[in-house]
Motif scaffolding. Structure first.
Motif, PDB file in Angstrom:
ATOM      1  N   PRO A   1       0.838  -1.205   0.000  1.00 19.33           N
ATOM      2  CA  PRO A   1       0.000   0.000   0.000  1.00 19.33           C
ATOM      3  C   PRO A   1       0.871   1.253   0.000  1.00 19.33           C
ATOM      4  O   PRO A   1       1.937   1.285   0.602  1.00 19.33           O
ATOM      5  CB  PRO A   1      -0.795  -0.112   1.303  1.00 19.33           C
ATOM      6  N   GLY A   2       0.414   2.261  -0.687  1.00 17.30           N
ATOM      7  CA  GLY A   2       1.157   3.512  -0.752  1.00 17.30           C
ATOM      8  C   GLY A   2       2.093   3.598  -1.940  1.00 17.30           C
ATOM      9  O   GLY A   2       2.674   4.647  -2.192  1.00 17.30           O
ATOM     10  N   THR A   3       2.260   2.515  -2.668  1.00 14.95           N
ATOM     11  CA  THR A   3       3.079   2.538  -3.882  1.00 14.95           C
ATOM     12  C   THR A   3       2.175   2.303  -5.083  1.00 14.95           C
ATOM     13  O   THR A   3       1.046   1.838  -4.946  1.00 14.95           O
ATOM     14  CB  THR A   3       4.193   1.466  -3.850  1.00 14.95           C
ATOM     15  N   ARG A   4       2.653   2.615  -6.243  1.00 14.00           N
ATOM     16  CA  ARG A   4       1.889   2.388  -7.469  1.00 14.00           C
ATOM     17  C   ARG A   4       2.740   1.639  -8.455  1.00 14.00           C
ATOM     18  O   ARG A   4       3.855   2.065  -8.728  1.00 14.00           O
ATOM     19  CB  ARG A   4       1.414   3.711  -8.087  1.00 14.00           C
ATOM     20  N   PRO A   5       2.308   0.499  -8.993  1.00 15.77           N
ATOM     21  CA  PRO A   5       1.118  -0.214  -8.559  1.00 15.77           C
ATOM     22  C   PRO A   5       1.343  -0.825  -7.186  1.00 15.77           C
ATOM     23  O   PRO A   5       2.474  -1.183  -6.843  1.00 15.77           O
ATOM     24  CB  PRO A   5       0.943  -1.308  -9.619  1.00 15.77           C
ATOM     25  N   TRP A   6       0.295  -0.961  -6.423  1.00 14.78           N
ATOM     26  CA  TRP A   6       0.457  -1.437  -5.050  1.00 14.78           C
ATOM     27  C   TRP A   6       0.551  -2.953  -4.956  1.00 14.78           C
ATOM     28  O   TRP A   6       0.999  -3.486  -3.954  1.00 14.78           O
ATOM     29  CB  TRP A   6      -0.634  -0.885  -4.142  1.00 14.78           C
ATOM     30  N   ILE A   7       0.137  -3.662  -6.027  1.00 15.14           N
ATOM     31  CA  ILE A   7       0.279  -5.123  -6.077  1.00 15.14           C
ATOM     32  C   ILE A   7       1.356  -5.450  -7.098  1.00 15.14           C
ATOM     33  O   ILE A   7       1.226  -5.141  -8.277  1.00 15.14           O
ATOM     34  CB  ILE A   7      -1.058  -5.813  -6.436  1.00 15.14           C
ATOM     35  N   LYS A   8       2.408  -6.097  -6.623  1.00 15.45           N
ATOM     36  CA  LYS A   8       3.560  -6.435  -7.463  1.00 15.45           C
ATOM     37  C   LYS A   8       3.648  -7.959  -7.572  1.00 15.45           C
ATOM     38  O   LYS A   8       4.379  -8.614  -6.833  1.00 15.45           O
ATOM     39  CB  LYS A   8       4.824  -5.830  -6.869  1.00 15.45           C
ATOM     40  N   VAL A   9       2.895  -8.515  -8.528  1.00 18.26           N
ATOM     41  CA  VAL A   9       2.759  -9.965  -8.650  1.00 18.26           C
ATOM     42  C   VAL A   9       4.054 -10.675  -9.032  1.00 18.26           C
ATOM     43  O   VAL A   9       4.184 -11.877  -8.824  1.00 18.26           O
ATOM     44  CB  VAL A   9       1.630 -10.356  -9.632  1.00 18.26           C
ATOM     45  N   GLU A  10       5.013  -9.949  -9.529  1.00 19.64           N
ATOM     46  CA  GLU A  10       6.289 -10.569  -9.920  1.00 19.64           C
ATOM     47  C   GLU A  10       7.201 -10.845  -8.725  1.00 19.64           C
ATOM     48  O   GLU A  10       8.235 -11.485  -8.855  1.00 19.64           O
ATOM     49  CB  GLU A  10       7.017  -9.696 -10.956  1.00 19.64           C
ATOM     50  N   GLU A  11       6.802 -10.411  -7.538  1.00 18.53           N
ATOM     51  CA  GLU A  11       7.648 -10.527  -6.345  1.00 18.53           C
ATOM     52  C   GLU A  11       7.444 -11.810  -5.531  1.00 18.53           C
ATOM     53  O   GLU A  11       8.047 -11.972  -4.476  1.00 18.53           O
ATOM     54  CB  GLU A  11       7.438  -9.306  -5.439  1.00 18.53           C
ATOM     55  N   ALA A  12       6.585 -12.725  -6.011  1.00 18.84           N
ATOM     56  CA  ALA A  12       6.366 -13.997  -5.301  1.00 18.84           C
ATOM     57  C   ALA A  12       5.899 -15.031  -6.308  1.00 18.84           C
ATOM     58  O   ALA A  12       5.517 -14.706  -7.441  1.00 18.84           O
ATOM     59  CB  ALA A  12       5.338 -13.822  -4.180  1.00 18.84           C
ATOM     60  N   SER A  13       5.905 -16.275  -5.887  1.00 19.06           N
ATOM     61  CA  SER A  13       5.436 -17.344  -6.772  1.00 19.06           C
ATOM     62  C   SER A  13       3.918 -17.282  -6.907  1.00 19.06           C
ATOM     63  O   SER A  13       3.221 -16.727  -6.054  1.00 19.06           O
ATOM     64  CB  SER A  13       5.854 -18.706  -6.219  1.00 19.06           C
ATOM     65  N   THR A  14       3.428 -17.875  -7.961  1.00 16.86           N
ATOM     66  CA  THR A  14       1.985 -17.936  -8.186  1.00 16.86           C
ATOM     67  C   THR A  14       1.286 -18.606  -7.005  1.00 16.86           C
ATOM     68  O   THR A  14       0.263 -18.118  -6.522  1.00 16.86           O
ATOM     69  CB  THR A  14       1.687 -18.691  -9.494  1.00 16.86           C
ATOM     70  N   GLU A  15       1.859 -19.684  -6.501  1.00 14.76           N
ATOM     71  CA  GLU A  15       1.258 -20.401  -5.371  1.00 14.76           C
ATOM     72  C   GLU A  15       1.192 -19.519  -4.128  1.00 14.76           C
ATOM     73  O   GLU A  15       0.169 -19.480  -3.435  1.00 14.76           O
ATOM     74  CB  GLU A  15       2.060 -21.666  -5.066  1.00 14.76           C
ATOM     75  N   GLU A  16       2.254 -18.787  -3.834  1.00 15.79           N
ATOM     76  CA  GLU A  16       2.258 -17.895  -2.659  1.00 15.79           C
ATOM     77  C   GLU A  16       1.196 -16.817  -2.799  1.00 15.79           C
ATOM     78  O   GLU A  16       0.507 -16.483  -1.832  1.00 15.79           O
ATOM     79  CB  GLU A  16       3.625 -17.236  -2.501  1.00 15.79           C
TER      80      GLU A  16
END
Length: 147
Positions: free
Chosen positions: A38-53
């Motif tokens: 939260p507070g960053t844009r984009p706030w969801i960074k899907v590349e930072e964890a595995s799909t399962e996580e």
């Protein structure tokens, strides 16, 4: 009230965020801070964890503001964002030409009313040939069971 949705994809899974549903419980970013920021844009960074996580964390969202769908050519725009499961510890998987796997804990109630708690994965017969019903004993392979 206008309902808005934002989508964030890593190519395999797409996380859907519906801000109108969010209760700001902080479950998402406390559980997976590398992805939910939260507070960053984009706030969801899907590349930072595995799909399962990512899937496991999204399923913990208490308000269902976060959901996901698996990317694939068979999904239509109307189907996107429809997977909204709250993690409950159970999983059911249907194996092609094979059994149904249920991951516990589950309560099995037999035809005579007897109850048994199954805490690990259990494989249930779909072909009808098992000699250990309701459990699978591999007979589907012997009889050539196909869906």
């Amino acid at each position: 009230m206008i309902k808005s949705k934002k989508e964030y994809s890593n190519g395999v899974v797409t996380v859907v965020y519906e801000p109108d549903l969010c209760i700001h419980s902080e479950v998402c970013f406390k559980g997976l801070p590398a992805v939910f920021q939260p507070g960053t844009r984009p706030w969801i960074k899907v590349e930072e964890a595995s799909t399962e996580e990512i899937i496991k964390q999204v399923q913990k969202c208490p308000s269902r503001a976060l959901s996901f769908y698996m990317n694939g050519p068979e999904r239509t725009d109307d189907e996107k964002g429809q997977i909204k499961a709250i993690e409950a510890g159970q999983k059911v998987e249907v194996f092609k030409d094979g059994p149904i796997m249920m991951e516990g804990p589950i309560t099995l109630i037999s035809s005579n009313g007897q109850r048994k708690v199954l805490s690990s994965a259990s494989y249930f017969c779909r072909c009808g040939a098992s000699k250990n019903k309701p459990f699978c004993d591999g007979s589907h392979k012997e009889i050539g069971f196909k869906e």
